[in-house]
Design an enzyme around this catalytic site. Sequence first.
Site, PDB file in Angstrom:
ATOM      1  N   ASN A 119       5.268 111.375 110.979  1.00  0.00           N
ATOM      2  CA  ASN A 119       5.839 112.670 111.326  1.00  0.00           C
ATOM      3  C   ASN A 119       5.341 113.134 112.696  1.00  0.00           C
ATOM      4  O   ASN A 119       6.118 113.639 113.517  1.00  0.00           O
ATOM      5  CB  ASN A 119       5.484 113.718 110.263  1.00  0.00           C
ATOM      6  CG  ASN A 119       6.247 113.515 108.968  1.00  0.00           C
ATOM      7  OD1 ASN A 119       7.294 112.881 108.956  1.00  0.00           O
ATOM      8  ND2 ASN A 119       5.725 114.054 107.890  1.00  0.00           N
ATOM      9  N   HIS A 137       2.050 110.726 103.082  1.00  0.00           N
ATOM     10  CA  HIS A 137       2.160 111.665 101.961  1.00  0.00           C
ATOM     11  C   HIS A 137       0.868 111.703 101.153  1.00  0.00           C
ATOM     12  O   HIS A 137       0.888 111.783  99.923  1.00  0.00           O
ATOM     13  CB  HIS A 137       3.364 111.326 101.074  1.00  0.00           C
ATOM     14  CG  HIS A 137       4.669 111.669 101.726  1.00  0.00           C
ATOM     15  ND1 HIS A 137       5.879 111.225 101.240  1.00  0.00           N
ATOM     16  CD2 HIS A 137       4.966 112.392 102.843  1.00  0.00           C
ATOM     17  CE1 HIS A 137       6.852 111.669 102.017  1.00  0.00           C
ATOM     18  NE2 HIS A 137       6.323 112.385 102.994  1.00  0.00           N
ATOM     19  N   TYR A 151       7.178 104.506 106.335  1.00  0.00           N
ATOM     20  CA  TYR A 151       6.694 105.475 107.311  1.00  0.00           C
ATOM     21  C   TYR A 151       5.839 104.795 108.374  1.00  0.00           C
ATOM     22  O   TYR A 151       5.824 105.219 109.533  1.00  0.00           O
ATOM     23  CB  TYR A 151       5.897 106.583 106.621  1.00  0.00           C
ATOM     24  CG  TYR A 151       6.776 107.607 105.935  1.00  0.00           C
ATOM     25  CD1 TYR A 151       7.421 108.601 106.652  1.00  0.00           C
ATOM     26  CD2 TYR A 151       6.960 107.575 104.559  1.00  0.00           C
ATOM     27  CE1 TYR A 151       8.230 109.534 106.017  1.00  0.00           C
ATOM     28  CE2 TYR A 151       7.767 108.502 103.913  1.00  0.00           C
ATOM     29  CZ  TYR A 151       8.405 109.477 104.643  1.00  0.00           C
ATOM     30  OH  TYR A 151       9.209 110.388 104.025  1.00  0.00           O
TER      31      TYR A 151
END
Length: 817
Positions: A229, A279, A288
């Site tokens: 992210n 996560h 990811y």
Amino acid sequence: MTSESSTGETAGVSRRRLLAGIGGGVLLAASGLPRAAAATGTTADAFDDLRLAWRDRLTGVPFDPSDPLFRDGLRGLDSTVRTGRYRIDRSPDRTQVFTDLRFRDLSDPNDTQASWIITSTYTRLAGIAKGWATPGCTYYQNPDVLADVVAGLKTAHDHGYNAGIPREYSNWWDFEIGGPAQMLNTCALVHDSIDPADLADYLAAVDRFVPDPRYNMQEPYTELSTGANRADLCLNVALRGILGRSGEKITQARDALGEIFRYVSSGDGLYQDGSYIHHKTVAYTGAYGVILLSRVIDLLALLTGSPWEFGANRSVFLDSVERTYAPVVFNNQMMDFVRGRSLSRFGERGHHQAHTVIERVTVLADSVEQDDPQRAARWRAMCRGWLDRDTYDNVFKDASIPRIAVLSRLLADDSVKPAPEPVGFTMFAGMARAVHRRPGWALGIAMASKRVAYYETGAGENRKGFHTGEGATYLYNDADNGQFDDDYWPTVDPYRIPGITLNKMPLPDKTGGEWGEAHPASATWVGGASLEGRHGAVGMDLEGIQHRDLVGKQPPLRARKSWFCFDKYVIALGAGITDVSGHPVETIVENRSLHTSGRNVLTLDGEVQPTELGWSATRKVRWAHLEGVGGYLFPRTGARLSALREERTGAWQDIGNSKSDPTTRRFVTMWLDHGTSPTGADYAYVLVPGADAAQTAALAENPDFQILANTKDVQAVRVNDNEFGVNFFAAADLANIRVSAPCSVMLRRTSDQLVVSVADPTQSSKTVGIELTLGSYRLAEADPTVTVTRSSPSLVLSIDTSAGLGDSHHARFSRRC
């Protein structure tokens, strides 16, 4: 706005000359200013240079459109443009760009349209723009297509995504990552045709929703961004800076990205042992982690040679290529046990993810060539080897133009010799995963603990992934390069994943609205020890996943499981298997897909079994062999094995949000039945991948290994009389080894040397003491964490494990004369 023609020369160096021979990657030397220009601090032309480099990264230029290799990619672009334009809403008072993608009406409090419409709208616009900007595409430089894109950006801003939206709704990701990423890409592609005032409005929307890439989600839910992210957010902010000619924004993005170039010891990020967690508790290298890899490489490549290039702190990321990613790629496929919920996606399989890794690492190799040519050569050879050994799919099928350009250049370079798959053992204690690699095969072991989730579900994905990280074993081999990619997950029995011990209580499928990363409440002993990176001991204190209605009301299934990984085989032990659910308890030895028509022969103790579908048997055996896979031993006196040959039908939609068409595959399954409500049950079997039936039978008759212990406290084996693997689940002693705390131990003893490796899989002990009554030895070398407190008549070591990361501590001794 400045056009390319006015910025084609930078600091006296032709940009086209920089690009010559670089190909579709638009890589470091080609994607920013030359180093000499950067040193002057000149920025006047740097923004344009970076923007054009990013445009070329998106389109893959320069490449030869007449090359047949690019034909399908160009046809795909044509289709994207044609389909996208067909769906454009051409009404004069439109409030949406496409007829099938309606933006939420924020003036209507009852309108619940989801935010994914924003990302989907900009993604479609970016696809059309890419066709317009790519040489060889039918719509290249077509003025009508350009007009559609420019008008679409304006409509999308006015009615879907702008700085005046009072708050994010539905999913923050669409406002901060997905939507702006595709919008910025579109702007980069058609930049010279956008009114400057409109561009300023579009960039203001990015400033509104991504004011600082260090954080994601706007108030009141703002949190520190991490991992993939963070990388996504940084790339968006950097592109916003490039398009808006803001050095401050580019610096903000670069510095925020640099903050994740460090190892973490908990939560999201890169771990020193090669783990990648996202996560907070999910092993996610293959999903990811791939996003992280891609975005970081994009930004590193883009900024190198510019006034904003990264400094020395990038070394942690560069090391991750071989430490984090390479160990979980085998023959051009990303191992599924690090792909989280993405293993339930029809369009995102292990080979697809490996293709991305290869493309991006090849790009990065070009970027480090000047500073570290040996590393660059090593990476290219590794990627070339993966591509050469892929016997399942075509890396160019459905590939983008940039990917085709990068990989075709790699394959055409005769100076790059393919590297073989490495041989070795890797323990990823940070994410409860292990990989054992031998010639022709690799075994992945996926575990769960208080720190690491069994599996992740969310957005309707991975609905049946309950047992995929519960001691599951993933066997990859040269003979079948498509085992897990060929519709394995929608058709396999989710209650018979290889390697697991479970009760067969049905668990409810996760619904679209459920998110979670369920993990054991109390199990901490998960990990193992590596011996010189060649062999390893792996183990877990299994706390079985439960039906949600029983959590806290009934004890879960408990067991102690170990895998001892050596040259020819992996010895699997289980003990203390106890359950009160009232459902049958099984340990799954194998569940192999035979694809659509396979008739691989199964042999039990030398007897060839029927190949008809529906065949099953339960009998006591000492060994089994499955054609194309390998052998299975059941040491000591054998075991009562159940086997089944069946055909199973399922759909990707059953496990995620993908295709609904049914698909059918054949399977051979083998398991050990522990009955209902067992107390202290155990098992032992040996995987011998790649062995033929004769080799399997010979090893069963004359094993070169011995099981020394298989209890809930100690599981231990000896191989070739000189190598030992022991998992102590409690302070205990075994023969000539005594330990003061739970630990994993590997030993190798020769006539003149003793090698010791110790790990604390609980990640909780400050020290582990170990006493070895194996004779008198003198310390030759040891890690700083190893202290010899006595060397004669027994050897006593104190291991400092206070760092608490479950890593292995090594020492080597020579025998005293």
